[in-house]
Scaffold this motif. Sequence first.
Motif, mmCIF file in Angstrom:
data_model
loop_
_atom_site.group_PDB
_atom_site.id
_atom_site.type_symbol
_atom_site.label_atom_id
_atom_site.label_comp_id
_atom_site.label_asym_id
_atom_site.label_seq_id
_atom_site.Cartn_x
_atom_site.Cartn_y
_atom_site.Cartn_z
ATOM 1 N N VAL A 180 0.836 -1.203 0.000
ATOM 2 C CA VAL A 180 0.000 0.000 0.000
ATOM 3 C C VAL A 180 0.871 1.253 0.000
ATOM 4 N N ALA A 181 1.931 1.250 0.800
ATOM 5 C CA ALA A 181 2.837 2.404 0.853
ATOM 6 C C ALA A 181 3.473 2.654 -0.510
ATOM 7 N N LEU A 182 3.892 1.596 -1.194
ATOM 8 C CA LEU A 182 4.477 1.758 -2.522
ATOM 9 C C LEU A 182 3.460 2.356 -3.487
ATOM 10 N N VAL A 183 2.239 1.829 -3.465
ATOM 11 C CA VAL A 183 1.217 2.317 -4.382
ATOM 12 C C VAL A 183 0.909 3.789 -4.128
ATOM 13 N N VAL A 184 0.812 4.170 -2.877
ATOM 14 C CA VAL A 184 0.562 5.583 -2.548
ATOM 15 C C VAL A 184 1.691 6.464 -3.079
ATOM 16 N N ALA A 185 2.929 6.035 -2.861
ATOM 17 C CA ALA A 185 4.072 6.811 -3.352
ATOM 18 C C ALA A 185 4.063 6.894 -4.876
#
Length: 402
Positions: free
Chosen positions: A112-117
């Motif tokens: 999720v953190a990667l996708v947000v970034a």
Amino acid sequence: MTRIAPPTDTVPVVAPSVPAAAAPVAAPPAPASPPGRALALDGIRTVAIVMVVLYHLHVPQFEGGWIGVTVFFVLSGYLITTLLLRERERTGTIRLGSFWWKRLLRLYPALVALVVAGLLLWNWVGDYKGASLSAGSAAFIALTYTGNLFRSFWDTTQGVFAHTWSLSMEEQFYLVWPPVLLLLLSLGRRRRTLVLGLSTVVVAASAASWLSYRTPSGGSTPDVYFSPVLGVVPLATGCLLALLLDDERCRSFASGLAGHLGTWAGAAAVVGVQFWIGDDWTDHAWTFGLLMPATGLAAAVLIGGLVSVRTPVSVALSWSPVAWFGRRVSYSAYLWHPLVIALLGTFAIGWFGNVWLFAAAVIVSIGAAYAIEVPVEKLRARVREARRLVAEDHAARSAAAS
């Protein structure tokens, strides 16, 4: 992870097993393992992720980025199946809901953190490798673990999220394999039957991949590479290794000369394929129907040797910095390195550019691991401890009342 996704629990080492039907209520503790066995598997993760990153940096002699992915898949299949077998020996069953929930908690926050970034940086990285989807569609596919299906059957690419196809392959496999394993064991199927069945799957899927190969256009990767039919081959190979090493006779065989030979032969085969294969690997059907399955088999032989005997290879892979990176950072590195390359790659010129770009990817990956994965793990540990204390308090109150 193989990540590629990492296992949801501590890396197991090979230990004597008891048939499930005769397993005692409390299994005896596993004997102490020779130093370096489990650490060596962490070291393999480091080697595999380095292969993948160097491939995406277009470093000569690393044109076969799929080799690192194959190693991850085999390792994942071995570790997860070993954990499932140990749980059934210990408890008499496999808690599927718990398995899936733990895996989701382990892997999803970092994704999720990667996708947000990636969404925040989409204006700068959205055209990475010719992305054919909008930011929202690419993110949705990544978060629903369907990237392999879209790439294989609809010939789409998600840009900086394209590499999540391998995570999708793993998660789909682990929706199916644990229930199948539990069902077959509950029905009293013998290990030999499971081994024969998995071997049939590996051979049939390899043949189907060969037959379904279509020459790619424009130098792109063939769709069959992302297909679940081919993806199941290395994962099932790892599961097959776990089932074999769950047998006392196989463990005894692997703990002798066979383990030493397997370690060296497997390592030589994997490294040899890495430096032998050229950038024309996508042009041959036998790459997908023969070479990739054979490389998965070599990786399984290597892993089997590493968990069975101590060799210079296992010692090297167990070196603290190498093992630490594989255990702590490999999943983060797999997730984040394409975003770093997409964002900074235009400024990297020549071999020195690749060096500092590789270093930047490592730094970002370490930071992401400790900013996201470590806090989540600590929170999970605190929740488990709180539940344990509540259970102990409830048991104490019940005992006092009776």
